[in-house]
Design a protein around this motif. Structure first.
Motif, PDB file in Angstrom:
ATOM      1  N   GLY A  32      45.953 154.843  75.482  1.00 31.90           N
ATOM      2  CA  GLY A  32      47.076 155.721  75.811  1.00 31.90           C
ATOM      3  C   GLY A  32      48.292 154.935  76.267  1.00 31.90           C
ATOM      4  O   GLY A  32      49.419 155.244  75.866  1.00 31.90           O
ATOM      5  N   ASP A  33      48.069 153.900  77.104  1.00 29.76           N
ATOM      6  CA  ASP A  33      49.193 153.078  77.577  1.00 29.76           C
ATOM      7  C   ASP A  33      49.841 152.330  76.416  1.00 29.76           C
ATOM      8  O   ASP A  33      51.072 152.222  76.333  1.00 29.76           O
ATOM      9  N   ASN A  34      49.014 151.783  75.519  1.00 30.47           N
ATOM     10  CA  ASN A  34      49.568 151.078  74.363  1.00 30.47           C
ATOM     11  C   ASN A  34      50.368 152.011  73.473  1.00 30.47           C
ATOM     12  O   ASN A  34      51.452 151.659  72.994  1.00 30.47           O
ATOM     13  N   LEU A  35      49.845 153.207  73.250  1.00 34.89           N
ATOM     14  CA  LEU A  35      50.557 154.166  72.413  1.00 34.89           C
ATOM     15  C   LEU A  35      51.843 154.642  73.082  1.00 34.89           C
ATOM     16  O   LEU A  35      52.856 154.831  72.417  1.00 34.89           O
ATOM     17  N   ARG A  36      51.789 154.818  74.397  1.00 33.14           N
ATOM     18  CA  ARG A  36      53.011 155.232  75.103  1.00 33.14           C
ATOM     19  C   ARG A  36      54.081 154.139  75.040  1.00 33.14           C
ATOM     20  O   ARG A  36      55.256 154.426  74.892  1.00 33.14           O
ATOM     21  N   GLY A  37      53.667 152.885  75.169  1.00 38.81           N
ATOM     22  CA  GLY A  37      54.627 151.782  75.059  1.00 38.81           C
ATOM     23  C   GLY A  37      55.255 151.732  73.670  1.00 38.81           C
ATOM     24  O   GLY A  37      56.466 151.516  73.534  1.00 38.81           O
ATOM     25  N   THR A  38      54.448 151.948  72.651  1.00 38.73           N
ATOM     26  CA  THR A  38      54.972 151.994  71.290  1.00 38.73           C
ATOM     27  C   THR A  38      55.927 153.164  71.129  1.00 38.73           C
ATOM     28  O   THR A  38      56.977 153.037  70.489  1.00 38.73           O
ATOM     29  N   ALA A  39      55.589 154.281  71.715  1.00 39.14           N
ATOM     30  CA  ALA A  39      56.459 155.454  71.631  1.00 39.14           C
ATOM     31  C   ALA A  39      57.790 155.205  72.339  1.00 39.14           C
ATOM     32  O   ALA A  39      58.843 155.629  71.852  1.00 39.14           O
ATOM     33  N   ARG A  40      57.752 154.493  73.465  1.00 34.33           N
ATOM     34  CA  ARG A  40      58.999 154.208  74.186  1.00 34.33           C
ATOM     35  C   ARG A  40      59.917 153.303  73.372  1.00 34.33           C
ATOM     36  O   ARG A  40      61.131 153.515  73.317  1.00 34.33           O
ATOM     37  N   SER A  41      59.340 152.288  72.720  1.00 29.92           N
ATOM     38  CA  SER A  41      60.187 151.407  71.908  1.00 29.92           C
ATOM     39  C   SER A  41      60.735 152.146  70.688  1.00 29.92           C
ATOM     40  O   SER A  41      61.866 151.913  70.272  1.00 29.92           O
ATOM     41  N   ALA A  42      59.946 153.023  70.132  1.00 31.23           N
ATOM     42  CA  ALA A  42      60.422 153.811  68.998  1.00 31.23           C
ATOM     43  C   ALA A  42      61.517 154.777  69.431  1.00 31.23           C
ATOM     44  O   ALA A  42      62.430 155.079  68.656  1.00 31.23           O
ATOM     45  N   ARG A  43      61.458 155.255  70.664  1.00 28.64           N
ATOM     46  CA  ARG A  43      62.465 156.175  71.166  1.00 28.64           C
ATOM     47  C   ARG A  43      63.837 155.499  71.231  1.00 28.64           C
ATOM     48  O   ARG A  43      64.856 156.129  71.009  1.00 28.64           O
ATOM     49  N   ALA A  47      65.863 158.536  68.159  1.00 28.31           N
ATOM     50  CA  ALA A  47      65.523 159.570  69.139  1.00 28.31           C
ATOM     51  C   ALA A  47      64.626 160.647  68.526  1.00 28.31           C
ATOM     52  O   ALA A  47      63.662 161.088  69.149  1.00 28.31           O
ATOM     53  N   GLY A  48      64.897 161.069  67.334  1.00 26.88           N
ATOM     54  CA  GLY A  48      64.121 162.134  66.704  1.00 26.88           C
ATOM     55  C   GLY A  48      62.690 161.728  66.432  1.00 26.88           C
ATOM     56  O   GLY A  48      61.753 162.485  66.705  1.00 26.88           O
ATOM     57  N   LEU A  49      62.472 160.529  65.894  1.00 24.16           N
ATOM     58  CA  LEU A  49      61.124 160.071  65.591  1.00 24.16           C
ATOM     59  C   LEU A  49      60.330 159.807  66.858  1.00 24.16           C
ATOM     60  O   LEU A  49      59.127 160.047  66.906  1.00 24.16           O
ATOM     61  N   ALA A  50      60.997 159.341  67.895  1.00 23.55           N
ATOM     62  CA  ALA A  50      60.306 159.040  69.144  1.00 23.55           C
ATOM     63  C   ALA A  50      59.798 160.303  69.816  1.00 23.55           C
ATOM     64  O   ALA A  50      58.715 160.301  70.401  1.00 23.55           O
ATOM     65  N   ASP A  51      60.563 161.379  69.736  1.00 24.52           N
ATOM     66  CA  ASP A  51      60.105 162.623  70.342  1.00 24.52           C
ATOM     67  C   ASP A  51      58.824 163.114  69.661  1.00 24.52           C
ATOM     68  O   ASP A  51      57.873 163.526  70.328  1.00 24.52           O
ATOM     69  N   ASP A  52      58.805 163.039  68.340  1.00 23.96           N
ATOM     70  CA  ASP A  52      57.606 163.442  67.613  1.00 23.96           C
ATOM     71  C   ASP A  52      56.415 162.538  67.952  1.00 23.96           C
ATOM     72  O   ASP A  52      55.295 163.011  68.129  1.00 23.96           O
ATOM     73  N   ALA A  53      56.677 161.227  68.047  1.00 27.81           N
ATOM     74  CA  ALA A  53      55.598 160.290  68.362  1.00 27.81           C
ATOM     75  C   ALA A  53      55.080 160.515  69.780  1.00 27.81           C
ATOM     76  O   ALA A  53      53.872 160.434  70.033  1.00 27.81           O
ATOM     77  N   GLY A  54      55.982 160.793  70.705  1.00 27.12           N
ATOM     78  CA  GLY A  54      55.571 161.052  72.085  1.00 27.12           C
ATOM     79  C   GLY A  54      54.680 162.270  72.190  1.00 27.12           C
ATOM     80  O   GLY A  54      53.684 162.264  72.914  1.00 27.12           O
ATOM     81  N   GLU A  55      55.036 163.318  71.457  1.00 29.66           N
ATOM     82  CA  GLU A  55      54.192 164.520  71.465  1.00 29.66           C
ATOM     83  C   GLU A  55      52.836 164.229  70.841  1.00 29.66           C
ATOM     84  O   GLU A  55      51.809 164.697  71.314  1.00 29.66           O
ATOM     85  N   LEU A  56      52.853 163.431  69.765  1.00 24.63           N
ATOM     86  CA  LEU A  56      51.601 163.088  69.102  1.00 24.63           C
ATOM     87  C   LEU A  56      50.714 162.240  70.010  1.00 24.63           C
ATOM     88  O   LEU A  56      49.500 162.462  70.111  1.00 24.63           O
ATOM     89  N   VAL A  57      51.318 161.284  70.707  1.00 28.00           N
ATOM     90  CA  VAL A  57      50.555 160.429  71.619  1.00 28.00           C
ATOM     91  C   VAL A  57      49.997 161.251  72.766  1.00 28.00           C
ATOM     92  O   VAL A  57      48.833 161.098  73.156  1.00 28.00           O
ATOM     93  N   GLY A  58      50.804 162.153  73.292  1.00 26.81           N
ATOM     94  CA  GLY A  58      50.338 162.997  74.391  1.00 26.81           C
ATOM     95  C   GLY A  58      49.187 163.877  73.969  1.00 26.81           C
ATOM     96  O   GLY A  58      48.190 164.012  74.690  1.00 26.81           O
ATOM     97  N   SER A  59      49.295 164.475  72.800  1.00 21.39           N
ATOM     98  CA  SER A  59      48.206 165.340  72.345  1.00 21.39           C
ATOM     99  C   SER A  59      46.969 164.519  72.002  1.00 21.39           C
ATOM    100  O   SER A  59      45.845 164.963  72.231  1.00 21.39           O
TER     101      SER A  59
END
Length: 134
Positions: A32-43, A47-59
């Motif tokens: 989860g931490d690795n995926l969140r870090g990847t999501a933050r860099s993508a954000r 901005a649009g792709l990062a929001d989708d990735a963040g929701e995907l990582v959270g779920s």
């Protein structure tokens, strides 16, 4: 010192289940931490792709935690809880269907019978074979 004495008194399956649980939780947290870090860099990049990735990582993290909890419960020998919401919903649906069927049956049983009475009349025909035999 006191805590180690209590841990030693647990049965072997309980210790194995506890160790498996700790390994599973740490693996899920690390993933989860690795995926969140990847999501933050993508954000930062989009901005649009990062929001989708963040929701995907959270779920995905939520799903992993839910599965880990179920796995730990299975290793510990605990049965899953009853799906009370599903059972209550099915009971309410059954009661509604029963009420509707009962109301329809009462309505069908109480309608006016005089309209439905049919009177049968015997008609003598002149060319009937029963008449010629008499």
């Amino acid at each position: 010192m006191f805590g180690t004495n209590l841990l030693e008194r647990r049965s072997k399956p309980e210790r194995i289940a506890d160790d498996a649980w700790h390994h599973l939780v740490s693996a899920v947290s690390t993933a989860g931490d690795n995926l969140r870090g990847t999501a933050r860099s993508a954000r930062h990049t989009s901005a649009g792709l990062a929001d989708d990735a963040g929701e995907l990582v959270g779920s995905a993290a939520e799903e992993a935690r839910r599965r880990a909890t179920r796995a730990f419960d299975a290793l510990a020998g605990r049965r899953p809880a009853l799906p009370w919401t599903l059972l209550i919903g099915a009971a309410l649906a059954g009661a509604a269907i029963g009420w509707a069927a009962g109301t329809a049956a009462r309505a069908a049983g109480s309608r006016d019978r005089s309209v439905d009475d049919i009177e049968f009349v015997d008609v003598e025909r002149p060319d009937s074979p029963a008449e010629t035999d008499r």
